[in-house]
Design an enzyme around this catalytic site. Structure first.
Site, PDB file in Angstrom:
ATOM      1  CE  LYS A   1     -12.972 -11.305 -12.343  1.00 50.30           C
ATOM      2  NZ  LYS A   1     -11.830 -10.777 -11.590  1.00 50.30           N
TER       3      LYS A   1
ATOM      4  CG  MET B   1      -1.625  -7.918  -7.309  1.00 54.61           C
ATOM      5  SD  MET B   1      -1.052  -7.095  -8.830  1.00 54.61           S
ATOM      6  CE  MET B   1       0.530  -6.462  -8.298  1.00 54.61           C
ATOM      7  NE  ARG B   2      -8.805 -11.205  -5.744  1.00 51.79           N
ATOM      8  CZ  ARG B   2      -8.769 -12.516  -5.935  1.00 51.79           C
ATOM      9  NH1 ARG B   2      -9.307 -13.042  -7.017  1.00 51.79           N
ATOM     10  NH2 ARG B   2      -8.218 -13.300  -5.046  1.00 51.79           N
ATOM     11  CG  LEU B   3      -7.980  -9.477 -15.016  1.00 56.00           C
ATOM     12  CD1 LEU B   3      -8.334 -10.460 -16.112  1.00 56.00           C
ATOM     13  CD2 LEU B   3      -7.389  -8.207 -15.607  1.00 56.00           C
ATOM     14  CB  ILE B   4     -12.037  -4.424 -12.766  1.00 58.15           C
ATOM     15  CG1 ILE B   4     -10.995  -3.841 -11.794  1.00 58.15           C
ATOM     16  CG2 ILE B   4     -13.418  -3.818 -12.520  1.00 58.15           C
ATOM     17  CD1 ILE B   4     -11.280  -4.059 -10.323  1.00 58.15           C
TER      18      ILE B   4
ATOM     19  CG  ASN C   1       1.548   3.321  -5.678  1.00 56.39           C
ATOM     20  OD1 ASN C   1       1.904   4.343  -6.257  1.00 56.39           O
ATOM     21  ND2 ASN C   1       2.197   2.169  -5.788  1.00 56.39           N
TER      22      ASN C   1
ATOM     23  N   GLY D   1       0.782  -1.235   0.000  1.00 53.39           N
ATOM     24  CA  GLY D   1       0.000   0.000   0.000  1.00 53.39           C
ATOM     25  C   GLY D   1       0.812   1.283   0.000  1.00 53.39           C
TER      26      GLY D   1
ATOM     27  CG  HIS E   1       1.391  -2.223 -15.189  1.00 58.20           C
ATOM     28  ND1 HIS E   1       1.081  -3.393 -14.512  1.00 58.20           N
ATOM     29  CD2 HIS E   1       2.350  -2.558 -16.091  1.00 58.20           C
ATOM     30  CE1 HIS E   1       1.809  -4.382 -15.002  1.00 58.20           C
ATOM     31  NE2 HIS E   1       2.580  -3.906 -15.963  1.00 58.20           N
TER      32      HIS E   1
HETATM   33  C1  GAR Z   1       2.969  -1.040  -7.581  1.00 48.73           C
HETATM   34  O1  GAR Z   1       4.279  -1.039  -8.102  1.00 48.73           O
HETATM   35  C2  GAR Z   1       1.967  -1.075  -8.694  1.00 48.73           C
HETATM   36  O2  GAR Z   1       2.385  -0.390  -9.846  1.00 48.73           O
HETATM   37  C3  GAR Z   1       1.878  -2.557  -8.962  1.00 48.73           C
HETATM   38  O3  GAR Z   1       1.866  -3.125  -7.686  1.00 48.73           O
HETATM   39  C4  GAR Z   1       2.693  -2.336  -6.832  1.00 48.73           C
HETATM   40  C5  GAR Z   1       1.946  -2.099  -5.538  1.00 48.73           C
HETATM   41  O4  GAR Z   1       2.782  -1.500  -4.597  1.00 48.73           O
HETATM   42  N1  GAR Z   1       0.708  -2.876  -9.710  1.00 48.73           N
HETATM   43  C6  GAR Z   1       0.663  -3.831 -10.639  1.00 48.73           C
HETATM   44  O5  GAR Z   1       1.604  -4.544 -10.925  1.00 48.73           O
HETATM   45  C7  GAR Z   1      -0.678  -3.956 -11.348  1.00 48.73           C
HETATM   46  N2  GAR Z   1      -0.598  -4.796 -12.490  1.00 48.73           N
HETATM   47  P1  GAR Z   1       2.201  -0.833  -3.279  1.00 48.73           P
HETATM   48  O6  GAR Z   1       1.330  -1.915  -2.621  1.00 48.73           O
HETATM   49  O7  GAR Z   1       3.395  -0.513  -2.443  1.00 48.73           O
HETATM   50  O8  GAR Z   1       1.401   0.362  -3.688  1.00 48.73           O
END
Ligand code: GAR
Length: 198
Positions: A65, A90-93, A14, A12, A109
């Protein structure tokens, strides 16, 4: 002030960057809800510390889903959520949320899409031997990281960089690019992604 729900599955960082940008007055939004499919993920603790309501679920406890998305959709409606922001979810919507939030679901991404979609994008890029890495913010559609691109940022990898150093640089970019892109979207209004070139 847009009411948003952040969807996340992991640490988390982000999510935290979004909450911090709001606190610092750089993003005109309110995180009304964290939706998390991994009840033990660190992002849940971050949300609790930030005073954000949390909805956790485990996909395996639902028949489909559609079934878990219907439950999420109910909660989003109750909280009058306007935008869904995926941050390491990490799941498709699926169709339930895509229909209700057409052009209002955004993802970040860790690659320069369309290169390296899916899981472990950074590992895929390292294995391929690329020299230019980057981050993409895009609209979400039914595919895996295939929606129209909103913003991208690149960085050039120096030869001696370790995987940890590359990851650190990617995260640093994400933590700036995501809040600033969301702010641009929320203040400019959503553009129809079908008008954009892929
Ligand atoms: C991030 O790097 C994000 O870009 C990636 O997961 C990480 C989550 O980090 N997302 C994907 O790969 C989506 N396909 P965080 O939990 O520290 O925010």
């Amino acid at each position: 002030m847009k009411k948003i729900a952040v969807f996340a599955s992991g640490s988390g960082s982000n999510f935290q960057a979004i909450v911090d940008a709001i606190d610092q007055g750089e993003l005109a939004a309110k995180v009304e809800l964290l939706v998390c499919d991994k009840p033990n993920a660190y992002v849940v603790e971050r949300a609790q510390k930030a005073g954000v309501d949390v909805l956790t679920f485990q996909a395996k406890e639902f028949s489909s889903k559609e079934a878990y998305e219907r439950e999420i959709a109910e909660k989003l409606a109750e909280k009058e959520i306007e935008w869904i922001v995926l941050a390491g979810f990490m799941r498709l919507i699926g169709t339930v949320l895509l229909t209700k939030y057409q052009n209002r679901i955004i993802n970040i991404h860790p690659s320069l899409l369309p290169a390296f979609p899916g899981k472990d994008a950074i590992g895929q890029a390292i294995d391929y031997g690329v020299k230019i890495f980057g981050v993409t913010v895009h609209y979400v559609d039914e595919g895996m990281d295939t929606g129209a691109i909103i913003s991208q940022q690149v960085f050039e990898c120096e030869d001696e960089m370790t995987r940890d150093a590359i990851e650190e640089q990617i995260h640093k970019i994400e933590h700036q690019l995501y809040p600033s892109t969301l702010q641009m979207l929320f203040t400019a209004g959503a553009k129809d992604p079908s008008l954009q070139q892929k």
